[in-house]
Design a protein around this motif. Structure first.
Motif, short mmCIF file in Angstrom:
data_model
loop_
_atom_site.label_atom_id
_atom_site.label_comp_id
_atom_site.label_asym_id
_atom_site.label_seq_id
_atom_site.Cartn_x
_atom_site.Cartn_y
_atom_site.Cartn_z
N GLU A 185 0.83 -1.20 0.00
CA GLU A 185 0.00 0.00 0.00
C GLU A 185 0.87 1.25 0.00
N ALA A 186 1.96 1.23 0.78
CA ALA A 186 2.86 2.38 0.81
C ALA A 186 3.49 2.60 -0.56
N LEU A 187 3.86 1.53 -1.23
CA LEU A 187 4.45 1.64 -2.57
C LEU A 187 3.47 2.27 -3.54
N LEU A 188 2.23 1.77 -3.56
CA LEU A 188 1.23 2.30 -4.48
C LEU A 188 0.93 3.77 -4.18
N THR A 189 0.88 4.12 -2.89
CA THR A 189 0.59 5.50 -2.52
C THR A 189 1.72 6.43 -2.90
#
Length: 509
Positions: free
Chosen positions: A345-349
């Motif tokens: 999720e951090a990567l996508l954000t």
């Protein structure tokens, strides 16, 4: 989560469990209060209801009966002290997702909630696709809760209540066609034809006949155009900026005169269709460049709507990703795929998504195919990581690259991107990720061929990087590492020794 029970002790126990599971919850003490909360559109929607059957005012069965009348009710998990088989059958027939006997074991309740959330996400995606196929898409089918979309959604709903022409502008991949379907689906023309034409995909010599048709000749019969087919419905012209100049003139004439193009033997017919045009270029700039007719621009620009790019509506990013994941997991037969790990999720954000929602959809599809576990991890998004490596990696991604999963969990939670429908049980690896230095492998399954000085790395350095990554990726399981690298275990241990990777340290990893 909405917790419904007339026993305050039970409510406190359930609230504690929800907090330990990582879910947000609200508690009410009766069936009528539950219905009022579910119907409260000013508050966040409820995804799952944990419902007691026996209550003094409105009991659980009455609540289930009322929920069945709603177009998109939340999933209901029934729990009661009356654990007879007849009670369970009655509850399931009334629409309950699951039935638990008090006191329910925490792990049993956790599994039930996880499955209910997965089903809700999948049902929502199936409903959106079904509505798209049946031309009944509405704004309720769109994932658009970000503040940047509020004005856009309001304008779309206002446009749907009239027959006004609409110009939808926005970057490629922002969902302009979905938005056009929603305008049609909420208008009084929803039962009429929805005809779509991609002006950029049809050769210039053919687009005029495709749109306006042609009269009969000695060798060919008359051909109705898309404008005729859209009569009484909606005509969507995608990529209107690519329309050739000659066709622009004819379209402007149709809109000016208000009549359909005449075919052989036909009487003059009043044009009765709503025109929606989309473009990923600014039409006003095309007019200034002299490649788009000014009179046609003003007829299209009666009600302009701008769709913001995905980077401006980051609150929608994770819900969109979860919806795509649910759909692709079902299509690919991956029922054990639970969702996105926090570091994913951090990567996508952190990514800026230049191709917007279309790019996110493709990235999630690829990740579902690559994933070998129950959660999508950062290395399941190799193209996204490559793009981030090519530029400045945001601080959020640096945190979990360098400080491991504990820092990732803390910082990811601090971003505030909490998807209400997708709080789920997540598994985070206890071991930290390897740092990406000059000789160690980068994360997510990619090996750099060049070092930081721009020179080719030596073959032994590449081999060492591959071995280190494999050991890290498979958690130190030597049999799996050897099998995936297509080498024997004795060869693997020899390479570990050559590269200074202590076997004991690996086994403990």
């Amino acid at each position: 989560m909405l917790l419904v029970d007339d026993d305050p002790i039970t409510l406190r126990l359930l609230a504690g469990m929800m907090q330990s599971f990582g879910y947000l919850s609200e508690s009410v003490s009766g069936g009528q209060a539950a219905l009022d909360r579910i119907n409260d559109t000013s508050s966040a929607p409820i995804d799952v209801v944990i419902l007691d059957l026996v209550m003094p005012d409105v009991d659980g069965m009455m609540v289930l009966d009322e929920l069945k009348k709603m177009p998109a009710p939340p999933a209901v998990i029934v729990q009661t002290a009356q654990g007879g088989i007849d009670t369970a059958i009655s509850a399931m027939r009334a629409g309950a997702f699951d039935f638990l006997v008090k006191p329910a074991a925490p792990e049993r309740l956790r599994v039930s909630i996880t499955n209910a959330l997965k089903l809700s996400a999948l049902q929502g995606e199936v409903q959106r696709l079904r509505h798209r196929r049946e031309e009944t898409v509405s704004f309720d089918d769109m994932i658009a809760s970000a503040p940047a979309m509020m004005r856009t959604m309001e304008l779309g709903q206002r446009a749907a209540r009239s027959a006004i022409s609409v110009l939808i502008e926005g970057e490629a991949g922002t969902g302009k066609e979905w938005f056009a379907h929603a305008i049609h689906g909420e208008s009084n023309r929803r039962a009429r034809p929805f005809v779509s034409v991609d002006c950029g995909a049809v050769p210039a010599d053919d687009i005029e006949v495709l749109l306006f048709g042609r009269p009969a000749t000695a060798t060919m019969p008359a051909l109705r155009g898309r404008i005729h087919e859209a009569q009484s419905g909606t005509l969507l012209l995608r990529q209107i900026a690519d329309l050739p100049a000659s066709v622009q003139a004819r379209l402007a004439a149709v809109l000016e005169e208000g009549t359909l193009p005449l075919l052989a033997g036909e009487r003059v017919t009043r044009a009765d269709f709503r025109l929606i045009a989309t473009t990923d270029r600014r039409l006003v700039d095309r007019v200034a460049e002299g490649v788009f007719r000014e009179d046609l621009f003003y007829r299209l620009n009666v009600f302009p709507i701008w769709l913001p790019p995905l980077r401006d509506r980051v609150e929608d990013l994770l819900p969109l990703a979860a919806a795509f994941l649910a759909r692709f997991a079902a299509e690919e037969g991956r029922p054990r795929l639970k969702g996105l790990a926090p570091e994913a999720e951090a990567l996508l954000t952190a990514f800026h998504w230049p191709d917007n929602i279309r790019q996110l959809e493709n990235a999630v599809y690829r990740a579902v195919i690559l994933c070998e576990g129950e959660f999508l991890r950062p290395w399941d998004f190799p193209q996204i990581q490559t793009a981030l490596d090519a530029g400045a990696i945001p601080e959020l991604v640096k945190a979990w690259q360098n400080e491991g999963a504990a820092a990732a969990r803390t910082r990811a939670s601090s971003t505030g991107h909490v998807a209400r429908a997708h709080h789920r049980d997540r598994e985070t690896p206890d071991r930290p990720f390897a740092s990406a230095d000059k000789i160690s492998p980068p994360l997510y399954g990619l090996l750099h061929l060049l070092d930081r000085d721009g020179e080719m790395r030596a073959l032994d350095a590449l081999e060492e990087a591959a071995v280190r990554f494999a050991v890290e990726h498979y958690g130190g399981r030597m049999s799996e590492v050897a099998r995936r690298l297509h080498i024997g275990r004795s060869t693997l241990y020899r390479k570990l020794k050559d590269y200074g990777i202590e076997t004991a340290a690996v086994d403990a990893a």
